[in-house]
Scaffold this motif. Structure first.
Motif, PDB file in Angstrom:
ATOM      1  N   ASP B  42      27.098  16.241  68.948  1.00  0.00           N
ATOM      2  CA  ASP B  42      27.913  15.087  68.552  1.00  0.00           C
ATOM      3  C   ASP B  42      27.128  14.173  67.614  1.00  0.00           C
ATOM      4  O   ASP B  42      25.904  14.129  67.629  1.00  0.00           O
ATOM      5  CB  ASP B  42      28.347  14.292  69.793  1.00  0.00           C
ATOM      6  N   HIS B  62      32.933  10.271  66.642  1.00  0.00           N
ATOM      7  CA  HIS B  62      33.538  11.578  66.873  1.00  0.00           C
ATOM      8  C   HIS B  62      34.446  12.031  65.727  1.00  0.00           C
ATOM      9  O   HIS B  62      35.104  13.071  65.855  1.00  0.00           O
ATOM     10  CB  HIS B  62      34.343  11.569  68.171  1.00  0.00           C
ATOM     11  N   HIS B  64      37.386  12.695  64.379  1.00  0.00           N
ATOM     12  CA  HIS B  64      38.800  12.690  64.775  1.00  0.00           C
ATOM     13  C   HIS B  64      39.129  11.593  65.778  1.00  0.00           C
ATOM     14  O   HIS B  64      40.126  10.905  65.665  1.00  0.00           O
ATOM     15  CB  HIS B  64      39.167  14.023  65.445  1.00  0.00           C
ATOM     16  N   PHE B  65      38.248  11.459  66.778  1.00  0.00           N
ATOM     17  CA  PHE B  65      38.575  10.619  67.939  1.00  0.00           C
ATOM     18  C   PHE B  65      37.981   9.225  67.843  1.00  0.00           C
ATOM     19  O   PHE B  65      38.090   8.436  68.771  1.00  0.00           O
ATOM     20  CB  PHE B  65      38.090  11.294  69.227  1.00  0.00           C
ATOM     21  N   GLY B  66      37.283   8.923  66.755  1.00  0.00           N
ATOM     22  CA  GLY B  66      36.805   7.572  66.537  1.00  0.00           C
ATOM     23  C   GLY B  66      35.404   7.308  67.070  1.00  0.00           C
ATOM     24  O   GLY B  66      34.701   8.199  67.540  1.00  0.00           O
ATOM     25  N   VAL B  67      35.028   6.041  66.989  1.00  0.00           N
ATOM     26  CA  VAL B  67      33.681   5.583  67.345  1.00  0.00           C
ATOM     27  C   VAL B  67      33.666   5.174  68.818  1.00  0.00           C
ATOM     28  O   VAL B  67      34.529   4.416  69.259  1.00  0.00           O
ATOM     29  CB  VAL B  67      33.277   4.399  66.447  1.00  0.00           C
ATOM     30  N   LYS B  68      32.692   5.684  69.542  1.00  0.00           N
ATOM     31  CA  LYS B  68      32.588   5.388  70.977  1.00  0.00           C
ATOM     32  C   LYS B  68      31.180   4.911  71.304  1.00  0.00           C
ATOM     33  O   LYS B  68      30.213   5.212  70.592  1.00  0.00           O
ATOM     34  CB  LYS B  68      32.886   6.638  71.828  1.00  0.00           C
ATOM     35  N   HIS B  70      28.248   4.688  74.493  1.00  0.00           N
ATOM     36  CA  HIS B  70      27.837   5.190  75.803  1.00  0.00           C
ATOM     37  C   HIS B  70      26.573   4.454  76.236  1.00  0.00           C
ATOM     38  O   HIS B  70      25.726   4.122  75.406  1.00  0.00           O
ATOM     39  CB  HIS B  70      27.574   6.698  75.748  1.00  0.00           C
ATOM     40  N   GLU B  81      30.607   6.311  79.327  1.00  0.00           N
ATOM     41  CA  GLU B  81      31.280   5.688  78.185  1.00  0.00           C
ATOM     42  C   GLU B  81      31.639   4.256  78.554  1.00  0.00           C
ATOM     43  O   GLU B  81      32.165   3.993  79.635  1.00  0.00           O
ATOM     44  CB  GLU B  81      32.535   6.469  77.788  1.00  0.00           C
ATOM     45  N   PRO B  85      33.537  -1.724  70.332  1.00  0.00           N
ATOM     46  CA  PRO B  85      34.089  -2.954  69.738  1.00  0.00           C
ATOM     47  C   PRO B  85      35.486  -2.680  69.180  1.00  0.00           C
ATOM     48  O   PRO B  85      35.734  -1.625  68.594  1.00  0.00           O
ATOM     49  CB  PRO B  85      33.107  -3.268  68.610  1.00  0.00           C
ATOM     50  N   LYS B  86      36.377  -3.637  69.397  1.00  0.00           N
ATOM     51  CA  LYS B  86      37.746  -3.487  68.907  1.00  0.00           C
ATOM     52  C   LYS B  86      38.083  -4.685  68.037  1.00  0.00           C
ATOM     53  O   LYS B  86      37.895  -5.828  68.464  1.00  0.00           O
ATOM     54  CB  LYS B  86      38.716  -3.398  70.084  1.00  0.00           C
ATOM     55  N   TYR B  87      38.557  -4.397  66.840  1.00  0.00           N
ATOM     56  CA  TYR B  87      38.946  -5.482  65.944  1.00  0.00           C
ATOM     57  C   TYR B  87      40.209  -6.154  66.478  1.00  0.00           C
ATOM     58  O   TYR B  87      41.031  -5.512  67.135  1.00  0.00           O
ATOM     59  CB  TYR B  87      39.184  -4.942  64.526  1.00  0.00           C
ATOM     60  N   ALA B 108      39.801  -2.248  61.506  1.00  0.00           N
ATOM     61  CA  ALA B 108      39.622  -1.152  62.462  1.00  0.00           C
ATOM     62  C   ALA B 108      38.184  -0.666  62.364  1.00  0.00           C
ATOM     63  O   ALA B 108      37.618  -0.576  61.274  1.00  0.00           O
ATOM     64  CB  ALA B 108      40.596  -0.018  62.176  1.00  0.00           C
ATOM     65  N   LEU B 109      37.610  -0.331  63.506  1.00  0.00           N
ATOM     66  CA  LEU B 109      36.204   0.055  63.567  1.00  0.00           C
ATOM     67  C   LEU B 109      35.956   1.379  62.848  1.00  0.00           C
ATOM     68  O   LEU B 109      36.580   2.395  63.146  1.00  0.00           O
ATOM     69  CB  LEU B 109      35.795   0.183  65.043  1.00  0.00           C
TER      70      LEU B 109
END
Lengths: 89, 379
Positions: B42, B62, B64-68, B70, B81, B85-87, B108-109
């Protein structure tokens, strides 16, 4: 009721079992699904609730039209597939 | 002295340790080894070690699945996980007044580009810089994040523009060890900003930096500067160094004003800067050819070190490849430990080097890692 199915590749990050969910639009269906699985929301939708750039959704085999608003109609008994777009590599 | 550091790469997170048993090993063997891999396969774009409680925070992208995000509280053995951060929701009909390039940034992040623990007296406080142009703060060790609205809502923030990336971003966060409410950030492209009240009010600082890529009348405009990285000396927090798109700049007043260091050979261009933890006059850089080429000059990987506040530089080469090497070192991929003796850096072509003598000599720990984004000692 529509059946929602998720790509196998998402499952290693967050469990997304197939489920039957009520809703007349894609937004309604997905919101109901995510109401019971909030972590999955962030894997499929971005901060503003839009379909992520490299995700794709098919409703009965037809790709959705409204990536931002998710207003595409969902017929009773429809099958919704949430998959990765090949654009994402 | 730190015996462990973490390397965030395109294909996972690697933890390097200098083991007791390895020190007693065969002469010539590296004393360092990869002790752990996490998220193998990853895209791990950044890692942070929190000296207050030993926890680790890793940012994953990721695709496709966005920023995460952990977090590990057992030195990387297991990860959970936590919130990304969320805008904030963009108000309906919102039209930015002053987008620098005529296009508003997305709310959007896109990328986690900076992570920093808060002060020693504020456990659980973390800062996070993002693309596009967001600064987030957590007060619970990363379980939740809130965007800093005073900075996000500042009309001058809308004038920021991308440097290298399509969107502007915050890549450097310096929390003053004397006063945790005093935070200074570096923005590409948006200069250097500082707050003295934990983010309630912000001042655009960084006078004296120069942007050659702008029209002449705007070259000293503080809000268009492209500091590639901003570093603060822990023992003398008023001493700050910037590796800028246009060269190397130094401040002795906490980032309010900067002076350009001229005549740096082989090049004043580069991305990372590390400053000695105790001596503000000592700093390290990894030069490259600007602008579009971005490879080491003449295929030689070198580290530039100054020990006299930029008056002179030593170009350090011992142990580094000196022919046909095309390693580029990203802004977070060079670090120094808390003694100033140990340094490590990694490259876009998967090389990793460590020095035990302040950069005088280097040993290769790997030539086969995935592209390296960040190197961070535990301190």
């Amino acid at each position: 009721m529509a059946t929602v199915r998720f790509t196998r590749n998402i499952q290693r990050h967050v469990e997304c079992p197939d489920r039957e969910v009520e809703g007349a639009t894609l937004r309604e269906v997905l919101e109901r699904y995510f109401a019971g699985n909030d972590r999955a929301r962030g894997y499929v939708l971005d901060d503003q609730g839009r379909l992520r750039h490299h995700m794709a959704v098919f409703i009965d085999g037809q790709q959705l039209q409204d990536r931002d608003g998710l207003s595409d109609a969902v017929a009773p008994g429809a099958v919704i597939d949430v998959v990765q777009a090949l654009s994402g590599g | 002295m730190s015996n462990r550091f973490h390397v965030a790469t395109r294909k996972g997170l690697f933890t390097l340790e200098r083991g007791e048993q390895r020190r007693q090993g065969v002469a010539g063997d590296s004393e360092w080894a990869i002790a752990r891999t996490s998220f193998l396969g990853d895209n791990c774009t950044l890692v942070m070690h929190d000296p207050r409680d030993g926890s680790l925070l890793a940012a994953l992208d990721h695709g496709h699945f966005g920023v995460k995000m952990h977090r590990s509280r057992d030195e990387g053995a297991t990860w959970q996980e936590v919130a990304a951060p969320k805008y904030p929701d963009k108000p309906a009909g919102y039209v930015p007044k002053t987008p620098a390039e005529g296009r508003p940034v997305d709310w959007a992040l896109k990328l986690v580009w900076a992570l920093a623990p808060g002060g020693a007296n504020e456990p659980g406080v973390l800062w996070c810089g993002t693309l596009p142009g967001g600064l987030f703060r957590s007060e619970d060790g990363g379980d939740s994040w809130a965007i800093n609205r005073p900075l996000w809502d500042d009309p001058r923030r809308e004038e920021w523009f991308g440097g290298g990336a399509d969107q502007p971003g915050i890549h450097s966060i310096c929390v003053d060890p004397r006063d945790a409410a005093h935070v200074t950030i570096g923005v590409s492209c948006g200069g250097v900003w500082t707050t003295r009240d934990s983010g309630k009010r912000w001042t655009l600082a960084g006078k004296g930096m120069r942007a050659e890529y702008m029209p002449p009348e705007r070259q000293f405009d503080q809000n268009v500067q492209d500091p590639h990285q901003l570093a603060q000396c822990p023992a003398n927090p008023d001493a700050m160094w910037v590796q800028h798109h246009n060269g190397i700049f130094r401040s002795t007043d906490g980032g309010e004003t900067f002076s350009e260091i001229s005549g740096v050979k082989p090049s004043a261009f580069g991305f990372p800067v590390a400053v000695h933890p105790k001596n503000p006059d000592v700093a390290w850089f990894v030069p490259a050819i600007k602008d579009e080429k971005r490879i080491p000059l003449e295929g030689r990987v070198v580290v530039n070190r100054t020990r006299d506040a930029g008056k002179t530089f030593d170009t350090l080469t011992r142990g580094l490849p000196q022919e046909h090497a095309y390693d580029l070192v990203f802004r977070h991929a060079l670090d120094v430990d808390d003694t100033g003796d140990r340094l490590a850096f990694g490259s876009t072509t998967g090389s990793l080097w460590v020095s035990e003598d302040g950069g005088d000599s280097w040993q290769t720990l790997s030539s086969n890692l995935p592209p390296v984004y960040a190197v961070r000692f535990e301190k």
